[in-house]
Design a protein around this motif. Sequence first.
Motif, mmCIF file in Angstrom:
data_model
loop_
_atom_site.group_PDB
_atom_site.id
_atom_site.type_symbol
_atom_site.label_atom_id
_atom_site.label_comp_id
_atom_site.label_asym_id
_atom_site.label_seq_id
_atom_site.Cartn_x
_atom_site.Cartn_y
_atom_site.Cartn_z
ATOM 1 N N TYR A 140 60.238 -1.688 -62.687
ATOM 2 C CA TYR A 140 59.660 -3.102 -63.080
ATOM 3 C C TYR A 140 58.787 -3.518 -61.905
ATOM 4 O O TYR A 140 57.638 -4.063 -62.105
ATOM 5 C CB TYR A 140 60.855 -4.103 -63.350
ATOM 6 C CG TYR A 140 60.321 -5.448 -63.481
ATOM 7 C CD1 TYR A 140 59.484 -5.761 -64.962
ATOM 8 C CD2 TYR A 140 60.480 -6.419 -62.708
ATOM 9 C CE1 TYR A 140 59.295 -6.977 -65.157
ATOM 10 C CE2 TYR A 140 59.976 -7.955 -63.026
ATOM 11 C CZ TYR A 140 59.395 -8.080 -64.192
ATOM 12 O OH TYR A 140 59.067 -9.330 -64.555
ATOM 13 N N ALA A 159 54.035 -3.398 -61.857
ATOM 14 C CA ALA A 159 53.748 -4.918 -61.731
ATOM 15 C C ALA A 159 52.599 -5.290 -62.365
ATOM 16 O O ALA A 159 51.572 -5.721 -61.946
ATOM 17 C CB ALA A 159 53.983 -5.486 -60.245
ATOM 18 N N TYR A 182 55.559 -11.801 -67.555
ATOM 19 C CA TYR A 182 56.478 -10.955 -66.870
ATOM 20 C C TYR A 182 57.543 -10.165 -67.625
ATOM 21 O O TYR A 182 58.269 -9.413 -66.951
ATOM 22 C CB TYR A 182 57.295 -11.915 -65.935
ATOM 23 C CG TYR A 182 56.336 -12.580 -64.837
ATOM 24 C CD1 TYR A 182 55.844 -11.921 -64.031
ATOM 25 C CD2 TYR A 182 55.997 -13.906 -64.940
ATOM 26 C CE1 TYR A 182 55.212 -12.508 -62.851
ATOM 27 C CE2 TYR A 182 55.363 -14.445 -63.886
ATOM 28 C CZ TYR A 182 54.614 -13.715 -63.146
ATOM 29 O OH TYR A 182 53.834 -14.262 -62.144
ATOM 30 N N TRP A 219 51.333 -7.697 -64.763
ATOM 31 C CA TRP A 219 51.883 -8.823 -65.354
ATOM 32 C C TRP A 219 50.822 -9.661 -65.885
ATOM 33 O O TRP A 219 50.791 -10.941 -65.981
ATOM 34 C CB TRP A 219 52.866 -9.668 -64.413
ATOM 35 C CG TRP A 219 53.957 -8.720 -63.934
ATOM 36 C CD1 TRP A 219 54.587 -8.139 -64.711
ATOM 37 C CD2 TRP A 219 54.471 -8.989 -62.821
ATOM 38 N NE1 TRP A 219 55.785 -7.426 -63.937
ATOM 39 C CE2 TRP A 219 55.856 -8.066 -62.677
ATOM 40 C CE3 TRP A 219 54.351 -9.446 -61.449
ATOM 41 C CZ2 TRP A 219 56.609 -7.668 -61.489
ATOM 42 C CZ3 TRP A 219 55.098 -9.322 -60.261
ATOM 43 C CH2 TRP A 219 56.188 -8.436 -60.355
#
Length: 175
Positions: A119, A123, A129, A125
């Motif tokens: 995760y 990243a 998220y 995003w």
Amino acid sequence: MATNEATVQWLGKRQEFDYADGVAGYVMVGIRLIVGYWFLHAGWGKLVAGEPFDAAGYLQHAETPIAPLFELVAGTPWLLEFTNVMIPLGEFCIGLGLIVGALVRLAAFFGGVLMVLFYLGNADWANGYVNGDLLGLLMFVLVGVFAAGRLLGIDAYLEKTEFVRQRPWLGYLLG
């Protein structure tokens, strides 16, 4: 359909809720098997690929909040080799453990650790998220918290053995 009542302590307050008796077990077994297959398949694919798994390029170029950790791993030969072995082997063993229901909490813990690293390592995003890696982490949390190995799994048998009953701490690994 029969329902059961459960009570949880939530933010300092006792909360009671009903859940469907038979359905909850089937859902947990289903989640355990699907997540197990997901990781078993991912690990197996890396283990039998034509070329050995190598995370160096990814670790060196990842734009992530944990880039310094990834750069340390990529720049340390023994850590990189350890990572190159443990990612495919770990994914495979985690998946196998979940599928057969053995050492499920231990497998869920290490699966969760990998999902946190994935995760943070992925990243991207830009679209929010919540992504597949975060949902994978949630699935490992569910499997571990609800001791899914006790439902149609080897852990149900292991917990009944004299060896495990004499060592209650093993309950943290099983279930």
